[in-house]
Scaffold this motif. Structure first.
Motif, PDB file in Angstrom:
ATOM      1  N   PRO A  51      55.562  53.151  39.002  1.00 21.43           N
ATOM      2  CA  PRO A  51      54.281  53.821  38.839  1.00 21.43           C
ATOM      3  C   PRO A  51      53.768  53.773  37.409  1.00 21.43           C
ATOM      4  CG  PRO A  51      55.994  55.367  39.535  1.00 21.43           C
ATOM      5  CD  PRO A  51      56.559  54.005  39.617  1.00 21.43           C
ATOM      6  N   LEU A  52      54.629  53.990  36.462  1.00 22.65           N
ATOM      7  CA  LEU A  52      54.153  53.983  35.086  1.00 22.65           C
ATOM      8  C   LEU A  52      53.721  52.593  34.664  1.00 22.65           C
ATOM      9  CD1 LEU A  52      56.134  56.278  32.712  1.00 22.65           C
ATOM     10  CD2 LEU A  52      53.782  56.394  33.446  1.00 22.65           C
ATOM     11  N   ALA A  53      54.330  51.607  35.288  1.00 22.27           N
ATOM     12  CA  ALA A  53      53.987  50.240  34.929  1.00 22.27           C
ATOM     13  C   ALA A  53      52.543  49.939  35.265  1.00 22.27           C
ATOM     14  CB  ALA A  53      54.891  49.257  35.656  1.00 22.27           C
ATOM     15  N   LEU A  54      51.983  50.729  36.207  1.00 24.49           N
ATOM     16  CA  LEU A  54      50.593  50.521  36.571  1.00 24.49           C
ATOM     17  C   LEU A  54      49.671  51.368  35.718  1.00 24.49           C
ATOM     18  CD1 LEU A  54      50.993  50.724  40.425  1.00 24.49           C
ATOM     19  CD2 LEU A  54      51.032  48.709  38.984  1.00 24.49           C
ATOM     20  N   GLY A  55      50.255  52.255  34.953  1.00 25.57           N
ATOM     21  CA  GLY A  55      49.451  53.256  34.264  1.00 25.57           C
ATOM     22  C   GLY A  55      48.606  52.646  33.171  1.00 25.57           C
ATOM     23  N   ARG A  56      47.581  53.398  32.815  1.00 26.13           N
ATOM     24  CA  ARG A  56      46.652  52.940  31.794  1.00 26.13           C
ATOM     25  C   ARG A  56      47.383  52.827  30.468  1.00 26.13           C
ATOM     26  NH1 ARG A  56      42.059  55.311  29.164  1.00 26.13           N
ATOM     27  NH2 ARG A  56      40.466  53.736  28.949  1.00 26.13           N
ATOM     28  N   SER A  57      48.136  53.839  30.150  1.00 22.90           N
ATOM     29  CA  SER A  57      48.952  53.786  28.943  1.00 22.90           C
ATOM     30  C   SER A  57      50.353  53.410  29.393  1.00 22.90           C
ATOM     31  CB  SER A  57      48.986  55.151  28.269  1.00 22.90           C
ATOM     32  OG  SER A  57      47.688  55.659  28.138  1.00 22.90           O
ATOM     33  N   ALA A  58      50.446  52.229  29.931  1.00 20.47           N
ATOM     34  CA  ALA A  58      51.678  51.854  30.616  1.00 20.47           C
ATOM     35  C   ALA A  58      52.871  51.824  29.671  1.00 20.47           C
ATOM     36  CB  ALA A  58      51.495  50.494  31.255  1.00 20.47           C
ATOM     37  N   THR A  59      53.941  52.438  30.102  1.00 22.09           N
ATOM     38  CA  THR A  59      55.208  52.295  29.401  1.00 22.09           C
ATOM     39  C   THR A  59      56.241  51.989  30.465  1.00 22.09           C
ATOM     40  OG1 THR A  59      56.089  54.504  29.656  1.00 22.09           O
ATOM     41  CG2 THR A  59      54.514  54.183  27.882  1.00 22.09           C
ATOM     42  N   VAL A  60      57.371  51.558  30.046  1.00 23.05           N
ATOM     43  CA  VAL A  60      58.420  51.299  31.021  1.00 23.05           C
ATOM     44  C   VAL A  60      59.471  52.397  30.995  1.00 23.05           C
ATOM     45  CG1 VAL A  60      58.163  48.820  31.263  1.00 23.05           C
ATOM     46  CG2 VAL A  60      59.483  49.743  29.358  1.00 23.05           C
ATOM     47  N   ALA A  61      59.184  53.445  30.246  1.00 29.67           N
ATOM     48  CA  ALA A  61      60.189  54.490  30.077  1.00 29.67           C
ATOM     49  C   ALA A  61      60.658  55.077  31.406  1.00 29.67           C
ATOM     50  CB  ALA A  61      59.649  55.602  29.188  1.00 29.67           C
ATOM     51  N   PRO A 118      47.828  58.730  32.861  1.00 27.38           N
ATOM     52  CA  PRO A 118      47.307  58.267  34.159  1.00 27.38           C
ATOM     53  C   PRO A 118      48.215  57.185  34.746  1.00 27.38           C
ATOM     54  CG  PRO A 118      45.574  58.285  32.479  1.00 27.38           C
ATOM     55  CD  PRO A 118      46.872  58.510  31.768  1.00 27.38           C
ATOM     56  N   PHE A 119      48.433  57.232  36.049  1.00 22.65           N
ATOM     57  CA  PHE A 119      49.186  56.152  36.706  1.00 22.65           C
ATOM     58  C   PHE A 119      48.824  56.076  38.179  1.00 22.65           C
ATOM     59  CE2 PHE A 119      52.436  58.181  39.399  1.00 22.65           C
ATOM     60  CZ  PHE A 119      52.437  59.484  38.910  1.00 22.65           C
ATOM     61  N   THR A 120      49.197  54.946  38.803  1.00 17.66           N
ATOM     62  CA  THR A 120      49.022  54.762  40.238  1.00 17.66           C
ATOM     63  C   THR A 120      50.405  54.728  40.874  1.00 17.66           C
ATOM     64  OG1 THR A 120      46.969  53.547  39.955  1.00 17.66           O
ATOM     65  CG2 THR A 120      48.134  53.215  42.031  1.00 17.66           C
ATOM     66  N   HIS A 122      40.030  52.997  36.048  1.00 18.38           N
ATOM     67  CA  HIS A 122      41.137  52.041  35.896  1.00 18.38           C
ATOM     68  C   HIS A 122      42.142  52.205  37.045  1.00 18.38           C
ATOM     69  CE1 HIS A 122      44.022  49.676  33.327  1.00 18.38           C
ATOM     70  NE2 HIS A 122      44.907  50.348  34.048  1.00 18.38           N
ATOM     71  N   GLU A 123      42.577  53.434  37.270  1.00 20.16           N
ATOM     72  CA  GLU A 123      43.577  53.661  38.317  1.00 20.16           C
ATOM     73  C   GLU A 123      43.006  53.370  39.706  1.00 20.16           C
ATOM     74  OE1 GLU A 123      46.537  53.854  37.303  1.00 20.16           O
ATOM     75  OE2 GLU A 123      46.027  54.320  35.215  1.00 20.16           O
ATOM     76  N   HIS A 129      43.601  49.809  40.418  1.00 16.57           N
ATOM     77  CA  HIS A 129      44.983  49.605  40.876  1.00 16.57           C
ATOM     78  C   HIS A 129      45.134  50.057  42.325  1.00 16.57           C
ATOM     79  CE1 HIS A 129      47.027  48.338  37.264  1.00 16.57           C
ATOM     80  NE2 HIS A 129      46.772  49.438  36.582  1.00 16.57           N
ATOM     81  N   VAL A 147      57.641  51.346  23.458  1.00 12.37           N
ATOM     82  CA  VAL A 147      58.887  51.702  24.144  1.00 12.37           C
ATOM     83  C   VAL A 147      59.573  50.484  24.790  1.00 12.37           C
ATOM     84  CG1 VAL A 147      57.774  52.184  26.379  1.00 12.37           C
ATOM     85  CG2 VAL A 147      59.860  53.395  25.779  1.00 12.37           C
ATOM     86  N   TYR A 185      56.920  41.353  28.902  1.00  8.99           N
ATOM     87  CA  TYR A 185      56.095  42.304  29.655  1.00  8.99           C
ATOM     88  C   TYR A 185      54.701  42.390  29.043  1.00  8.99           C
ATOM     89  CZ  TYR A 185      55.322  46.933  31.973  1.00  8.99           C
ATOM     90  OH  TYR A 185      54.872  47.992  32.715  1.00  8.99           O
TER      91      TYR A 185
END
Lengths: 540, 540
Positions: free
Chosen positions: A7-17, B272-274, B301-302, B305, B444, B453
């Motif tokens: 889910p975060l990978a799709l996020g606007r401020s995407a992180t992989v945390a 924000p995330f999807t 944005h979301e 997605h 991160v 990535y």
């Protein structure tokens, strides 16, 4: 199977945390807390049981989500998820590996403490029940679980019992065959009761209900001839015309919940319920714009369940069978103790009345006694169990118990059932049942394959009363503390004596004896009701 | 393992219906839709893959819950749940049974249609990658996933790169060994890229970025010497002093979301995330009280997605590999197409301006052009990638790509890294990096073991632009429709040409060629940016 992106990978401020957080947290996970004494075999069993418990916890979270968050259009995919998880769980809970772990732990049972012994005992009980069920019966159960419910729903909709009858016959037969296969030495109705109320039997229930029944019938007659209570117009619900903004009700309930000592998640759903897991307890209630008291009552009830959920044995016992709820009746006793003994008391409303005034301008000047009257008034002539009040509710249960008993011992057939239902409603409650929709078809339980489930509701009410009486002996200022909004001593007493015992005792009666010095005694409950309702209705 | 009572069983109006609902729903479940043509072996494989997908769907719902609902105190038990589910999934995804099913389906692959073939192809790809990873490396990965992240977080906190360096060295080595074991014929950096952007390689990325870089650097110079835009004071964020009630922002976002054609679940979260699953898509955004435009931008944005998530191949393909997202870049293209090509257009704000006025009194009379200026202004000299604007963002990516490439081909060591980072920021963005916290330690990703990535972010922006240009050719009145609030033709075009293709094509370039007639062409993106920003900044 997919390269689904987290889910975060799709996020606007995407992180992989987020991908890593599980891995990180597990280092501090509950696994390490299991390093008690006890045997190696036991530890291996405990590890497997905890992992199964985690998977069951997922299932609880999914159920909560389904009732609180999920949109109806997602029902199909959720059903597929639940089915996939159920099949994983079934495989794990019936695996030969688990059976071997249980057998090994049993061989070293002398090295274990009482809580550990209880976990091994219950692991064996659950495992045997699962593996002894023949595959053919399991299939029939799955099929009837679906078809029986649908037939019941259709019959209820149209009021036509004949639509349901053939399915009901199959369901009774299934439950008899199940008992014969899994517990051939038990009476088949006892086996049903034991699923929800372990250690309870039909003869013991009969003993309890036979004591309760005549006293209740008499008391209801007394009340029904007394002068009805005058209910304040703001507390008369839709009829009274006052409205209570659901948002403000939600904020009131949030405050009451925290005051009672629960700080988990509160949401809304169609029916109030308690869900989640021991470490993530979630409750819901609902808000009727014309009746804020019912929302509070629902909240207080669920808070009682929630406190039981989160205060059962933890530490090394967390996730093991001994940390499970002892029975449906004990769970219900914990919610009803809060709902009835606390939330329906005058002291409770004396404390919360100023808060209600603060939230609802138009409640200014309405005294606590008016709340007490409103929440305790006996509404005569209610045919429907779920709408019944404290006084008449147990008779709805007694009727169902007697009918179930008859169905299982063969003295009642499915052909007779509606007629026998109506006879008992006339006999115990003096009510004429106008049709099967408001009669034998009103409850979902039988169509859902559940027999022996109803008694737990009233057992809960009686345990609640007996436990509270004991708490009053142990905490002399208990009622005064409630009036001051100090719920902590009661919560602590419940946790010490009941919550933290989990499934240590093999039956609710044994827990009850440990806590109060004797088994469930319906006289205590009857005496409580007599005193309360004679005073409320000014009966000499 | 427990006699845990189902949530409804604890409810005040307790019924047992919930226990059965899964069983009932499964009869109408997605299983039956799999009765297409194709071979029996394929159907068996598809059944297993769908069940695995359902279990993965559970994992997605848990992740959503963790970020939206769950309280921090439940983190430990959630970690145990995720770990238990991950171990079930790992076992299923690496089982010999699955390998056999794939091999059987491959033998009958000629009987399959293109979508089915793609599912078999990707099932093989994923299975092989999993089983080829030596257990020792998998352990190292789990350990470094935890330790690497923690070391990075500590290093970032203190600004001390030396704390992170030894872990970074181990992580690069791990990723090189992984590539050597799993894909010995591939360049090890290509293998990393391919995880997120399948079919993409470092040489092809170099070709794309080499085309992009000089054009961008020149355009940024042009804009930085142009007269800055005058931003309306209500749109200047905290500096402007206007406030926007988050509740009202939430209602505005709900309206915008439905208008764009998504009717799933909208919640709030820190970022924000999807999330969720194809049949239960859930998005989040956040509301800054001083800046409602950023909340809307996150929402738009979301939504992009979300539409990709719910419109990928369904029916018999649902839950199979071909219904997965093609790549991270394509996913990002679908969100950025909405965010930038739609949400940052003048037409979009011409349509939504009256709605904003309705929600926020003080926005009365602010013209759509003011929104357009505010959302598109180029903020010079931003060192931080996640805060960068449309124009400078790709250069942050190019820098990371060149550094990663160097780390993997050995021309850059972890010792050199901070210095090389700072050199490239000066060279491409004209910025001096004052410390490693705002430099090499800002992201991160590397501490979370993710290399290859970053490029997907900018590939997404370029695909979005090229797809939108094609949509404008196919739908001549597209911009007029956006001005009228008619987003359906665009949504339908995206679904037909992109969403519904899922992972049919083996690479994003091949999808791009099928949709637009050619592979990704950075000139299209550059031309778009030149035209847009020269007009916005009145550059001749």
């Amino acid at each position: 199977m997919s390269t689904r992106l987290g889910p975060l990978a799709l996020g606007r401020s995407a992180t992989v945390a987020a991908r890593q957080s599980g891995t990180r947290a597990i280092r501090y996970g509950i696994r390490s807390s299991a390093m008690a004494k006890s045997s190696t075999s036991y530890q291996k069993l405990a590890d497997e049981l905890r992992e199964i418990d985690s998977l069951q916890g997922i299932s609880s979270i999914l159920s909560w989500d389904e009732l609180v968050v999920m949109k109806p259009k997602s029902a199909e995919s959720r059903a597929a998820q639940k089915s996939a998880l159920a099949s994983v769980l079934h495989q794990r809970m019936t695996s030969k590996a688990l059976g071997d772990l249980i057998a090994s732990a049993e061989r070293e049972v002398d090295a274990l403490d009482a809580f550990e012994k209880a976990s091994v005992r219950d692991a064996r009980r659950q495992y045997d029940r699962k593996i002894k069920l023949p595959a053919e019966l399991a299939k029939t159960e799955a099929r009837l679980g679906s078809e029986g419910y649908q037939a019941w729903a259709k019959a209820k909709e149209s009021g036509d019992y004949a639509v349901f009858k053939p399915f009901l016959e199959s369901i009774v037969r299934l439950r008899q065959e199940e008992a014969a296969a899994v517990a051939p030495d038990e009476m088949s109705y006892d086996f049903q009761i034991d699923k929800f109320e372990r250690g309870m039997t039909a003869p013991r229930l009969k003993e309890i209900f036979d004591e309760l029944k005549p006293g209740l019938v008499d008391l209801i007659k007394e009340v029904s001839t007394a002068t009805p209570l005058e209910i304040h117009h703001h507390l008369r619900g839709a009829e009274g015309g006052a409205t209570f903004d659901p948002e403000v009700q939600a904020s009131l309930c949030e405050d009451v919940m925290r005051k009672l000592g629960f700080d988990g998640i509160l949401s809304r759903s169609l029916h109030p319920f308690t869900g989640g897991t021991a470490q993530d307890v979630r409750i819901t209630t609902r808000y009727d714009p014309s009746d804020f008291i019912s929302g509070v009552a629902g909240l207080v009830h669920e808070t009682g369940h929630a406190l039981y959920e989160e205060n059962r044995p933890c530490g090394p016992q967390l996730g093991l069978p001994v940390s499970s709820a002892l029975s449906m009746g004990i769970h219900e006793s914990m919610s009803l103790l809060f709902e009835r003994m606390v939330g329906q008391s005058e002291e409770f409303w004396e404390y919360f009345q100023p808060l209600v005034e603060e939230k609802f301008e138009h409640m200014k000047g309405v005294p606590a006694s008016a709340y007490y009257d409103a929440i305790n008034q006996v509404k005569s002539s209610n045919l429907i169990r779920v709408d019944a009040d404290e006084l008449t509710y147990p008779l709805h249960i007694v009727i169902r118990f007697e009918l179930e008993q008859g169905l299982f011992d063969g003295t009642i057939t499915c052909d007779d059932l509606p007629e026998r239902w109506n006879e008992l409603y006339e006999k115990y409650l003096g009510l004429k049942v106008p049709n099967d929709k408001e009669g034998v078809l009103q409850d979902v339980h039988w169509g859902s394959l559940a027999f022996g489930y109803f008694p737990s509701y009233s057992l809960g009410a009686m345990y609640a009363c007996q436990f509270f009486a004991e708490a009053e002996r142990a905490i002399p200022r208990l009622r005064g503390q409630i009036r001051e909004g100090n719920f902590e001593p009661l919560r602590a007493w419940l946790t010490e004596n009941i919550h933290s015992k989990g499934s240590l005792y093999p039956s609710a009666d044994e827990l009850c004896e440990a806590v109060t010095g004797k088994k469930l005694d319906p006289k205590i409950y009857l005496e409580f009701l007599r005193e309360k309702y004679r005073k409320l209705y000014k009966i000499q």
